[in-house]
Design a protein around this motif. Structure first.
Motif, short mmCIF file in Angstrom:
data_model
loop_
_atom_site.label_atom_id
_atom_site.label_comp_id
_atom_site.label_asym_id
_atom_site.label_seq_id
_atom_site.Cartn_x
_atom_site.Cartn_y
_atom_site.Cartn_z
N GLU A 1 0.82 -1.21 0.00
CA GLU A 1 0.00 0.00 0.00
C GLU A 1 0.86 1.26 0.00
O GLU A 1 0.42 2.31 -0.47
N ALA B 1 -0.91 5.15 2.08
CA ALA B 1 -0.64 4.56 3.39
C ALA B 1 0.39 5.38 4.15
O ALA B 1 1.36 5.88 3.57
N ARG C 1 -5.53 -0.17 8.78
CA ARG C 1 -5.64 -1.20 7.73
C ARG C 1 -5.44 -2.61 8.27
O ARG C 1 -6.12 -3.54 7.84
N HIS D 1 -0.31 1.71 11.04
CA HIS D 1 -0.44 1.74 9.58
C HIS D 1 -1.84 2.24 9.22
O HIS D 1 -2.83 1.51 9.30
N ARG E 1 -4.51 3.79 6.51
CA ARG E 1 -4.81 3.77 5.07
C ARG E 1 -5.88 4.81 4.80
O ARG E 1 -6.95 4.83 5.43
#
Length: 319
Positions: A223, A229, A266, A283, A285
């Protein structure tokens, strides 16, 4: 000398003769009384009501001038057949596409039902892109444009994000500060295909292939290559380590409120069998506010489940 008639005296004493005389006297009086009663009844009887139409006031002139009402049946147009949706798709304003569709939930439902032929989850520039261990980027060397640097960064590789994601992260960081939780700082953002080759190989060298694939994406499956991301840190008087983000007040606030700014976590807890990755609360997204709201309100914990896609716990082929 005349003698009285004995028969006349007899007739005078008979009651029938007297009754006849009385009848001749009172019969005219009775007729007069009867006629008078009938006339009185006619004169004093109530008048019949006027017809209803005659009793109603006339219609106002404005109402009389109104045109007749015409009922027109309109045919429902599928979103993919809508000129508005087509124009928004061409403009690249994905959040507006989802809003015009009827919101994130309606958009998601149409994709799951197979009623969104004009939408592809494979286009790398789209907010609804899904890339995982079973879905690679096409083309493999895709690079997003334009890129921008967020206001709060930790200097290093991957300081850039897509421009729209940068703006959203700046808003998220400011909101976290306003809530008393310090800054949300970008630790790692966009990585080119070439950089991801190096990053993945570094994980293999350090942990071996199995652990590397649980922690890092193969080149072409990341990503980070999309610019959507962001691996983030919590910074107040100092910045915590990336692995500690989920245990900080800032990390908990982001998990609860990131959707308001278009972000989802994510790789959530308990989803490794679906996403193929260990939990990464750092993380984030970016999917846009419309989809993020539907994701949050629906209680989803993976994009795979959100869009009704197969689980992607591992790669189809060996490295």
């Amino acid at each position: 000398m005349a003698h009285p008639d004995p028969h006349a005296a007899l007739h005078a004493r008979q009651p029938g003769a007297q009754t006849a005389r009385l009848w001749r006297i009172w019969m005219p009086v009775g007729l007069i009384v009867t006629v008078a009663g009938v006339l009185w009844a006619l004169l004093t009887a109530p008048m019949p009501p006027e017809p209803i139409a005659a009793a109603l006031p006339p219609a106002p002139a404005a109402a009389a001038a109104l045109p007749p009402v015409t009922i027109v049946q309109t045919e429902n147009v599928a979103p993919c057949d809508s000129p508005e949706i087509a124009e928004l798709l061409a403009s690249g304003d994905d959040d507006a596409v989802v809003a015009a569709w009827g919101g994130g939930r309606a958009f998601r439902d149409a994709i799951v039902a197979g009623d969104a032929d004009c939408i592809s989850l494979n286009e790398p520039q789209r907010l609804w892109l899904v890339v995982n261990k079973r879905r690679s980027l096409e083309p493999q060397n895709y690079a997003p444009k334009p890129l921008a640097i967020p206001a709060a960064i930790r200097e290093g590789d991957g300081d850039y994000l897509r421009a729209d994601v940068t703006e959203a992260l700046n808003q998220l960081s400011k909101a976290a500060q306003d809530a008393g939780h310090g800054e949300v700082v970008l630790g790692s953002g966009y990585r080119s295909h070439a950089v991801q080759v190096q990053n993945f190989q570094s994980h293999i060298d350090q942990f071996g292939i199995a652990e590397a694939e649980a922690q890092s994406a193969r080149p072409g499956h990341s990503e980070h290559q999309t610019g959507l991301a962001a691996d983030v840190l919590a910074c107040e008087s100092h910045c915590s380590g990336i692995l500690d983000f989920g245990d900080t007040a800032t990390g908990r606030w982001v998990a609860d409120n990131g959707w308001r700014y278009g972000f989802i976590v994510r790789y959530d807890h308990g989803q490794q069998g679906i996403t193929g990755y260990e939990p990464e609360p750092w993380h984030l997204r970016f999917v846009g506010k419309e989809l993020a709201r539907a994701y949050h309100e629906g209680g989803f914990t993976s994009l795979e489940k959100f869009f009704g896609l197969p689980d992607a716990p591992d790669y189809i082929d060996e490295w």
